[in-house]
Design a protein around this motif. Structure first.
Motif, mmCIF file in Angstrom:
data_model
loop_
_atom_site.group_PDB
_atom_site.id
_atom_site.type_symbol
_atom_site.label_atom_id
_atom_site.label_comp_id
_atom_site.label_asym_id
_atom_site.label_seq_id
_atom_site.Cartn_x
_atom_site.Cartn_y
_atom_site.Cartn_z
ATOM 1 N N GLU A 295 5.642 -4.128 30.327
ATOM 2 C CA GLU A 295 5.098 -5.458 30.629
ATOM 3 C C GLU A 295 6.017 -6.177 31.619
ATOM 4 O O GLU A 295 7.236 -6.149 31.482
ATOM 5 N N ASP B 34 0.801 -7.212 34.022
ATOM 6 C CA ASP B 34 1.021 -8.629 33.799
ATOM 7 C C ASP B 34 -0.078 -9.104 32.863
ATOM 8 O O ASP B 34 -1.262 -8.974 33.183
ATOM 9 N N MET B 35 0.302 -9.629 31.706
ATOM 10 C CA MET B 35 -0.712 -9.983 30.704
ATOM 11 C C MET B 35 -1.637 -11.107 31.172
ATOM 12 O O MET B 35 -2.705 -11.291 30.622
ATOM 13 N N THR C 129 -4.309 -8.708 32.883
ATOM 14 C CA THR C 129 -4.618 -7.362 32.415
ATOM 15 C C THR C 129 -5.256 -7.388 31.029
ATOM 16 O O THR C 129 -4.557 -7.614 30.039
ATOM 17 N N LEU D 222 -6.274 -6.060 27.568
ATOM 18 C CA LEU D 222 -5.595 -4.990 26.830
ATOM 19 C C LEU D 222 -6.428 -3.708 26.743
ATOM 20 O O LEU D 222 -5.885 -2.611 26.726
ATOM 21 N N LEU E 102 -5.817 -1.925 29.827
ATOM 22 C CA LEU E 102 -4.455 -1.409 29.843
ATOM 23 C C LEU E 102 -4.367 -0.092 29.062
ATOM 24 O O LEU E 102 -3.740 0.874 29.523
ATOM 25 N N TYR F 261 2.097 -10.522 20.040
ATOM 26 C CA TYR F 261 0.782 -9.864 20.027
ATOM 27 C C TYR F 261 0.184 -9.867 18.633
ATOM 28 O O TYR F 261 0.893 -9.642 17.647
ATOM 29 N N GLY G 183 7.933 -8.737 25.006
ATOM 30 C CA GLY G 183 6.896 -8.015 25.732
ATOM 31 C C GLY G 183 6.465 -6.711 25.086
ATOM 32 O O GLY G 183 6.784 -6.430 23.923
#
Ligand code: ADP
Ligand code: MG
Length: 346
Positions: free
Chosen positions: A57, A62-63, A66, A68, A71, A103, A137
């Protein structure tokens, strides 16, 4: 005082060379160690292939932009791609995950939904892994196993003078998608009320967030009895990968700039960013297309395939690695690629 060398002095490939992790092979079953897209091991009639890839990460994703599920899908596909690059078929993966408590369980379920989707599509079993916490991350490491018939493994080192240089699909799209996502992120940071403007950019953004690997091409080789003389997948950009093939095969090459396959939707993005589309196609990473060489005698077999493009040929090493411009001038092929630690061009 002991000497200190900065990582950026060596770059990613220089670092691996310097660490020289495998000085001696101790097992007869180890056919191929470091230096290719996957390692190869001999087990009976089959060659077992294995490769591993990590996504970090803030470095690889990059959250902010992106999802999940994407990803998870991408992390798997990137691994499958390295097995196809050996002319093999991926069969199993192991997934190691380090996550911070930022998360939720639901978020991780999304990640696994994406992995399951990729595994189903490519016919791969998810057979294990490891889960641990992270101080910040997310870190995903996937190890993929695959197989190939004993005499069908294609390495990076077999390109011969006069061979044709081919690429699949089109190039530079994933990096174009990244440029768009980064631009929208910057706009969103400046004004959190704004909605991302992704219309008209679906193709390139899709190539960045949800790439595909070369399953169909490897099946096409099998059905048509084609054995590429060398092959690599394009994860760091065409220029960098072509130089790997030339270095390991001890040859040179000539690539024709006007033959580089670039989708119109990709060219449009580069135009907006005032980057030459050719530069994007040569150096943009993460397309996961295959770059391979075939003997000229295979020309008839590949010439009508709508997803294979002949972009040049292999030359003697003394000629160097070159690009030929539409005006027929020659320039040296250089990799700007995605060399993680290096500030310099390779
Ligand atoms: P790819 O882009 O195909 O995934 P890389 O450029 O990551 O390949 O790696 C090139 C080669 O170096 C591979 O054979 C890989 O297994 C090996 N390699 C990379 N990092 C390490 C490491 N830290 N220790 C040992 N081998 C490594
Ligand atoms: Mg690779």
């Amino acid at each position: 005082m002991s000497e200190r060398t900065e990582l950026e002095e060596l770059g990613e490939f220089g670092l691996i060379e310097r660490l020289n992790p495998c000085q001696q092979v101790l097992n007869e079953s180890t056919l191929l160690s470091i230096g290719d897209d996957a390692a190869a091991m001999s087990y009976g009639d089959k060659t077992v292939l294995v490769s591993t890839d990590a996504l970090v990460e803030g470095v690889h994703f990059d959250m902010v932009y992106t999802p999940l599920k994407h990803l998870g899908y991408k992390a798997c596909v990137a691994n499958f791609s390295d097995i196809y690059a050996m002319n093999g078929r991926p069969t199993q993966i192991l997934v190691s995950l380090a996550v911070s408590n930022r998360y939720s369980v639901e978020a991780l379920e999304e990640l696994y939904e994406g992995m399951r989707l990729a595994c189903k599509k490519y016919g791969v079993d998810l057979v294990g892994g490891d889960t641990t916490s992270s101080s910040g991350g997310m870190f995903i490491s996937i190890t993929v196993l695959g197989e190939a018939e004993k005499d069908k493994v294609v390495r990076r080192n077999g390109a011969k003078v006069h061979d044709l240089v081919c690429v699949t699909g089109d190039l530079g799209a994933a990096y174009a998608g990244l440029l768009i996502l980064q631009r929208e992120k910057a706009a969103w940071l400046a004004n959190p009320n704004m909605q991302p403007e992704l219309k008209n950019f679906e193709y390139v953004v899709g190539r960045q967030l949800k790439p595909e690997a070369g399953k169909q091409i490897v099946e096409f080789f099998e059905q048509n009895s084609i054995m590429p003389t060398s092959m690599i997948d394009i994860s760091d950009g065409l220029a960098s990968e072509m130089l790997h093939i030339c270095k390991q095969s001890d040859v040179g090459c000539e690539l024709y700039i006007d033959r580089l396959p670039i989708d119109q939707r990709t060219s449009k993005v580069y135009e907006e960013f005032k980057i030459l589309a050719d530069t994007g196609a040569l150096n943009g990473g993460e397309d996961y297309e295959l770059l391979f060489t075939v003997s000229q005698s295979d020309y008839e077999k590949i010439k009508d395939h709508n997803n294979i493009h002949i972009i040049g040929h292999i030359t003697d090493k003394s000629m160097g690695c070159n690009l030929v411009t539409p005006q027929n001038t020659t320039i040296a092929l250089k990799a700007q690629g995605w060399n993680h630690y290096s500030k310099k061009e390779e």
